[in-house]
Design a protein around this motif. Structure first.
Motif, PDB file in Angstrom:
ATOM      1  N   ASN A  60       0.552  -1.246  -0.319  1.00 37.07           N
ATOM      2  CA  ASN A  60      -0.204  -0.396  -0.239  1.00 37.07           C
ATOM      3  C   ASN A  60       1.265   1.156  -0.122  1.00 37.07           C
ATOM      4  OD1 ASN A  60       0.858  -0.571   2.914  1.00 37.07           O
ATOM      5  ND2 ASN A  60      -0.654   0.473   3.824  1.00 37.07           N
ATOM      6  N   TYR A  61       0.365   2.093  -0.143  1.00 38.51           N
ATOM      7  CA  TYR A  61       0.770   3.753  -0.988  1.00 38.51           C
ATOM      8  C   TYR A  61       0.041   4.076   1.238  1.00 38.51           C
ATOM      9  CZ  TYR A  61       2.181   2.831  -4.874  1.00 38.51           C
ATOM     10  OH  TYR A  61       2.493   2.908  -6.764  1.00 38.51           O
ATOM     11  N   LEU A  62       0.623   5.370   1.915  1.00 42.44           N
ATOM     12  CA  LEU A  62       0.304   6.543   3.363  1.00 42.44           C
ATOM     13  C   LEU A  62       0.413   7.653   2.547  1.00 42.44           C
ATOM     14  CD1 LEU A  62      -1.091   5.473   5.250  1.00 42.44           C
ATOM     15  CD2 LEU A  62       1.042   5.819   6.424  1.00 42.44           C
ATOM     16  N   LEU A  63      -0.337   8.179   2.784  1.00 40.52           N
ATOM     17  CA  LEU A  63      -0.353   9.882   2.838  1.00 40.52           C
ATOM     18  C   LEU A  63      -0.398  10.433   3.851  1.00 40.52           C
ATOM     19  CD1 LEU A  63      -0.427  12.145   1.025  1.00 40.52           C
ATOM     20  CD2 LEU A  63      -3.082  11.891   0.428  1.00 40.52           C
ATOM     21  N   LYS A  64      -0.185  11.758   3.955  1.00 36.86           N
ATOM     22  CA  LYS A  64      -0.388  11.802   5.551  1.00 36.86           C
ATOM     23  C   LYS A  64      -0.239  13.862   5.281  1.00 36.86           C
ATOM     24  CE  LYS A  64       2.442  10.413   9.032  1.00 36.86           C
ATOM     25  NZ  LYS A  64       2.899  10.652  10.745  1.00 36.86           N
ATOM     26  N   VAL A  65      -1.712  14.212   5.933  1.00 37.08           N
ATOM     27  CA  VAL A  65      -1.399  15.430   5.655  1.00 37.08           C
ATOM     28  C   VAL A  65      -1.505  16.259   6.720  1.00 37.08           C
ATOM     29  CG1 VAL A  65      -2.808  16.944   4.437  1.00 37.08           C
ATOM     30  CG2 VAL A  65      -2.543  15.012   3.518  1.00 37.08           C
ATOM     31  N   ASP A  66      -1.084  17.232   7.092  1.00 34.81           N
ATOM     32  CA  ASP A  66      -1.131  17.993   7.971  1.00 34.81           C
ATOM     33  C   ASP A  66      -2.172  18.905   7.924  1.00 34.81           C
ATOM     34  OD1 ASP A  66       1.147  16.571   9.604  1.00 34.81           O
ATOM     35  OD2 ASP A  66       2.385  18.171   9.746  1.00 34.81           O
ATOM     36  N   LEU A  67      -3.312  18.900   8.775  1.00 34.28           N
ATOM     37  CA  LEU A  67      -4.319  19.709   8.693  1.00 34.28           C
ATOM     38  C   LEU A  67      -5.057  20.430   9.668  1.00 34.28           C
ATOM     39  CD1 LEU A  67      -6.149  17.834   5.769  1.00 34.28           C
ATOM     40  CD2 LEU A  67      -5.256  19.768   5.626  1.00 34.28           C
ATOM     41  N   GLU A 126      -9.452   1.094  -5.569  1.00 33.24           N
ATOM     42  CA  GLU A 126     -10.506   1.962  -4.743  1.00 33.24           C
ATOM     43  C   GLU A 126     -10.881   1.642  -4.299  1.00 33.24           C
ATOM     44  OE1 GLU A 126     -12.163   4.340  -8.020  1.00 33.24           O
ATOM     45  OE2 GLU A 126     -10.426   4.007  -9.547  1.00 33.24           O
ATOM     46  N   LYS A 127     -11.695   0.433  -4.341  1.00 33.85           N
ATOM     47  CA  LYS A 127     -13.118  -0.099  -2.788  1.00 33.85           C
ATOM     48  C   LYS A 127     -12.186   0.085  -1.616  1.00 33.85           C
ATOM     49  CE  LYS A 127     -15.322  -2.147  -6.750  1.00 33.85           C
ATOM     50  NZ  LYS A 127     -15.917  -3.208  -6.771  1.00 33.85           N
ATOM     51  N   LYS A 128     -10.912  -0.547  -1.081  1.00 32.04           N
ATOM     52  CA  LYS A 128      -9.859  -0.014   0.302  1.00 32.04           C
ATOM     53  C   LYS A 128      -9.548   0.755   0.831  1.00 32.04           C
ATOM     54  CE  LYS A 128     -10.144  -5.251  -1.073  1.00 32.04           C
ATOM     55  NZ  LYS A 128      -9.050  -6.493  -0.824  1.00 32.04           N
ATOM     56  N   VAL A 129      -9.699   2.098  -0.189  1.00 28.88           N
ATOM     57  CA  VAL A 129      -9.190   3.370   0.240  1.00 28.88           C
ATOM     58  C   VAL A 129      -9.505   3.548   1.732  1.00 28.88           C
ATOM     59  CG1 VAL A 129      -8.293   5.234  -0.148  1.00 28.88           C
ATOM     60  CG2 VAL A 129      -8.236   3.936  -1.730  1.00 28.88           C
ATOM     61  N   PRO A 143      -4.704   0.644  -0.410  1.00 30.90           N
ATOM     62  CA  PRO A 143      -4.272  -0.593  -1.247  1.00 30.90           C
ATOM     63  C   PRO A 143      -3.855  -0.327  -2.626  1.00 30.90           C
ATOM     64  CG  PRO A 143      -6.102  -0.496   0.263  1.00 30.90           C
ATOM     65  CD  PRO A 143      -5.821   1.134  -0.321  1.00 30.90           C
ATOM     66  N   LYS A 144      -2.356  -1.313  -2.749  1.00 27.94           N
ATOM     67  CA  LYS A 144      -2.743  -1.439  -4.613  1.00 27.94           C
ATOM     68  C   LYS A 144      -3.025  -2.216  -5.072  1.00 27.94           C
ATOM     69  CE  LYS A 144       2.512  -0.628  -3.260  1.00 27.94           C
ATOM     70  NZ  LYS A 144       4.217  -1.038  -3.508  1.00 27.94           N
ATOM     71  N   GLY A 145      -3.717  -2.046  -6.395  1.00 28.93           N
ATOM     72  CA  GLY A 145      -4.172  -3.428  -7.188  1.00 28.93           C
ATOM     73  C   GLY A 145      -3.214  -3.716  -7.689  1.00 28.93           C
ATOM     74  N   GLU A 146      -4.200  -4.581  -8.560  1.00 32.26           N
ATOM     75  CA  GLU A 146      -3.688  -5.305  -9.720  1.00 32.26           C
ATOM     76  C   GLU A 146      -3.226  -4.981 -10.791  1.00 32.26           C
ATOM     77  OE1 GLU A 146      -2.243  -8.690  -8.902  1.00 32.26           O
ATOM     78  OE2 GLU A 146      -2.564  -8.549  -7.036  1.00 32.26           O
ATOM     79  N   ALA A 147      -1.803  -5.129 -11.425  1.00 34.30           N
ATOM     80  CA  ALA A 147      -1.595  -4.281 -12.885  1.00 34.30           C
ATOM     81  C   ALA A 147      -2.373  -4.831 -13.798  1.00 34.30           C
ATOM     82  CB  ALA A 147      -0.256  -4.275 -12.328  1.00 34.30           C
TER      83      ALA A 147
END
Length: 156
Positions: A60-67, A126-129, A143-147
Protein backbone atom coordinates in the motif's frame (compact mmCIF):
# COMPACT_ATOMS: atom_id res chain seq x y z
CA UNK A 1 28.61 44.14 15.88
CA UNK A 2 25.96 41.51 16.44
CA UNK A 3 25.99 38.64 14.02
CA UNK A 4 23.01 37.96 11.76
CA UNK A 5 21.39 35.14 13.83
CA UNK A 6 21.35 37.48 16.87
CA UNK A 7 19.52 40.10 14.81
CA UNK A 8 16.87 37.52 13.79
CA UNK A 9 16.38 36.46 17.39
CA UNK A 10 16.02 40.08 18.48
CA UNK A 11 13.07 40.47 16.10
CA UNK A 12 14.62 43.19 13.97
CA UNK A 13 14.54 40.89 10.95
CA UNK A 14 12.04 38.28 9.85
CA UNK A 15 13.01 34.68 10.44
CA UNK A 16 14.84 33.28 7.40
CA UNK A 17 12.99 30.00 7.85
CA UNK A 18 9.61 31.73 7.64
CA UNK A 19 10.73 33.40 4.41
CA UNK A 20 11.87 30.06 2.95
CA UNK A 21 8.50 28.57 3.88
CA UNK A 22 6.68 31.38 2.08
CA UNK A 23 8.79 30.88 -1.05
CA UNK A 24 8.14 27.12 -0.88
CA UNK A 25 4.37 27.77 -0.66
CA UNK A 26 4.53 30.05 -3.68
CA UNK A 27 6.53 27.49 -5.67
CA UNK A 28 4.08 24.72 -4.69
CA UNK A 29 1.16 26.81 -5.90
CA UNK A 30 2.93 27.63 -9.15
CA UNK A 31 3.88 24.00 -9.80
CA UNK A 32 0.36 22.78 -8.97
CA UNK A 33 -1.07 25.24 -11.46
CA UNK A 34 1.51 24.48 -14.15
CA UNK A 35 1.16 20.71 -13.72
CA UNK A 36 -2.63 20.90 -13.99
CA UNK A 37 -3.34 19.91 -10.39
CA UNK A 38 -5.88 22.71 -10.15
CA UNK A 39 -9.32 21.70 -11.30
CA UNK A 40 -11.82 23.75 -13.30
CA UNK A 41 -13.66 26.27 -11.15
CA UNK A 42 -11.26 26.13 -8.24
CA UNK A 43 -9.47 29.22 -6.99
CA UNK A 44 -6.30 30.20 -8.82
CA UNK A 45 -4.42 30.50 -5.54
CA UNK A 46 -4.67 28.24 -2.54
CA UNK A 47 -5.15 30.08 0.72
CA UNK A 48 -3.07 27.70 2.81
CA UNK A 49 -0.69 24.92 1.95
CA UNK A 50 -0.47 22.09 4.50
CA UNK A 51 2.55 19.82 4.72
CA UNK A 52 2.18 16.27 3.49
CA UNK A 53 4.12 13.02 3.33
CA UNK A 54 3.59 10.28 0.74
CA UNK A 55 5.25 6.90 1.39
CA UNK A 56 5.12 3.41 -0.05
CA UNK A 57 5.01 0.04 1.64
CA UNK A 58 4.94 -3.40 0.05
CA UNK A 59 1.16 -3.59 -0.38
CA UNK A 60 0.00 0.00 0.00
CA UNK A 61 0.75 3.71 -0.13
CA UNK A 62 0.30 5.98 2.85
CA UNK A 63 -0.51 9.69 2.61
CA UNK A 64 -0.26 11.88 5.70
CA UNK A 65 -1.47 15.50 5.55
CA UNK A 66 -1.14 17.99 8.43
CA UNK A 67 -4.40 19.92 8.71
CA UNK A 68 -4.30 21.74 12.05
CA UNK A 69 -7.40 23.75 12.83
CA UNK A 70 -9.47 21.96 10.17
CA UNK A 71 -12.67 20.22 11.23
CA UNK A 72 -13.30 16.64 10.10
CA UNK A 73 -16.46 17.65 8.20
CA UNK A 74 -14.38 20.10 6.13
CA UNK A 75 -12.08 17.38 4.75
CA UNK A 76 -12.91 15.45 1.56
CA UNK A 77 -10.92 12.61 -0.04
CA UNK A 78 -11.70 11.52 -3.60
CA UNK A 79 -10.22 8.74 -5.71
CA UNK A 80 -10.68 8.67 -9.48
CA UNK A 81 -8.60 6.05 -11.27
CA UNK A 82 -4.94 6.75 -10.48
CA UNK A 83 -5.67 10.22 -9.06
CA UNK A 84 -6.23 11.01 -5.37
CA UNK A 85 -7.59 14.46 -4.47
CA UNK A 86 -7.66 16.04 -1.01
CA UNK A 87 -9.90 19.03 -0.30
CA UNK A 88 -9.93 20.88 2.99
CA UNK A 89 -11.06 24.20 4.38
CA UNK A 90 -9.89 26.03 7.48
CA UNK A 91 -12.42 28.67 8.44
CA UNK A 92 -11.46 31.83 10.28
CA UNK A 93 -13.10 32.52 13.62
CA UNK A 94 -15.25 35.61 13.51
CA UNK A 95 -14.30 38.16 16.16
CA UNK A 96 -17.06 39.55 18.34
CA UNK A 97 -17.71 43.19 17.44
CA UNK A 98 -18.60 44.25 21.01
CA UNK A 99 -16.38 46.65 23.00
CA UNK A 100 -15.19 43.94 25.40
CA UNK A 101 -14.23 41.49 22.67
CA UNK A 102 -10.65 40.44 22.15
CA UNK A 103 -8.68 42.35 19.57
CA UNK A 104 -6.41 40.56 17.15
CA UNK A 105 -2.98 42.18 17.04
CA UNK A 106 -1.21 39.59 14.92
CA UNK A 107 -2.22 36.55 12.91
CA UNK A 108 0.15 34.37 10.91
CA UNK A 109 -2.41 31.62 10.50
CA UNK A 110 -3.64 31.04 6.96
CA UNK A 111 -7.33 30.39 6.40
CA UNK A 112 -9.22 29.28 3.34
CA UNK A 113 -9.50 26.29 1.06
CA UNK A 114 -6.93 23.71 0.02
CA UNK A 115 -7.04 21.34 -2.95
CA UNK A 116 -4.25 18.99 -3.89
CA UNK A 117 -4.20 16.04 -6.28
CA UNK A 118 -1.70 13.22 -6.45
CA UNK A 119 -1.18 10.94 -9.43
CA UNK A 120 -0.44 7.49 -8.06
CA UNK A 121 2.42 5.48 -9.60
CA UNK A 122 0.40 2.30 -10.16
CA UNK A 123 -3.20 1.05 -10.09
CA UNK A 124 -4.89 0.99 -6.70
CA UNK A 125 -7.82 -0.85 -5.16
CA UNK A 126 -10.28 2.08 -4.99
CA UNK A 127 -12.81 0.15 -2.91
CA UNK A 128 -10.35 -0.40 -0.06
CA UNK A 129 -8.98 3.14 0.32
CA UNK A 130 -9.30 4.17 3.99
CA UNK A 131 -9.10 7.72 5.37
CA UNK A 132 -8.83 8.66 9.06
CA UNK A 133 -8.66 12.12 10.60
CA UNK A 134 -7.15 12.33 14.09
CA UNK A 135 -5.61 15.25 15.99
CA UNK A 136 -5.46 17.47 12.89
CA UNK A 137 -3.72 14.83 10.75
CA UNK A 138 -5.34 13.11 7.77
CA UNK A 139 -4.07 9.56 7.19
CA UNK A 140 -5.04 7.89 3.91
CA UNK A 141 -4.18 4.22 3.41
CA UNK A 142 -4.20 3.36 -0.31
CA UNK A 143 -3.94 -0.38 -1.11
CA UNK A 144 -2.12 -1.22 -4.31
CA UNK A 145 -4.20 -2.94 -6.98
CA UNK A 146 -3.33 -5.54 -9.52
CA UNK A 147 -1.49 -4.20 -12.52
CA UNK A 148 -3.45 -4.86 -15.66
CA UNK A 149 -1.95 -7.74 -17.61
CA UNK A 150 -1.46 -7.73 -21.33
CA UNK A 151 -4.35 -9.41 -23.10
CA UNK A 152 -4.11 -11.09 -26.48
CA UNK A 153 -6.78 -9.83 -28.88
CA UNK A 154 -7.72 -12.10 -31.76
CA UNK A 155 -7.93 -10.50 -35.16
CA UNK A 156 -11.03 -11.44 -37.22
Amino acid sequence: MANLPDRWRSGRFASPFREFSRYQDRMDRLMNELMGFREEGSPTEFDFSPSCEFSEEEKNYLLKVDLPGVKKENVKVEVDGDRLTIRAERKEEKLDESKEAKKRHLSEISYGSYVRSFTLPQPIDEKKVDAKFEDGVLLVNIPKGEASKAKQISVH
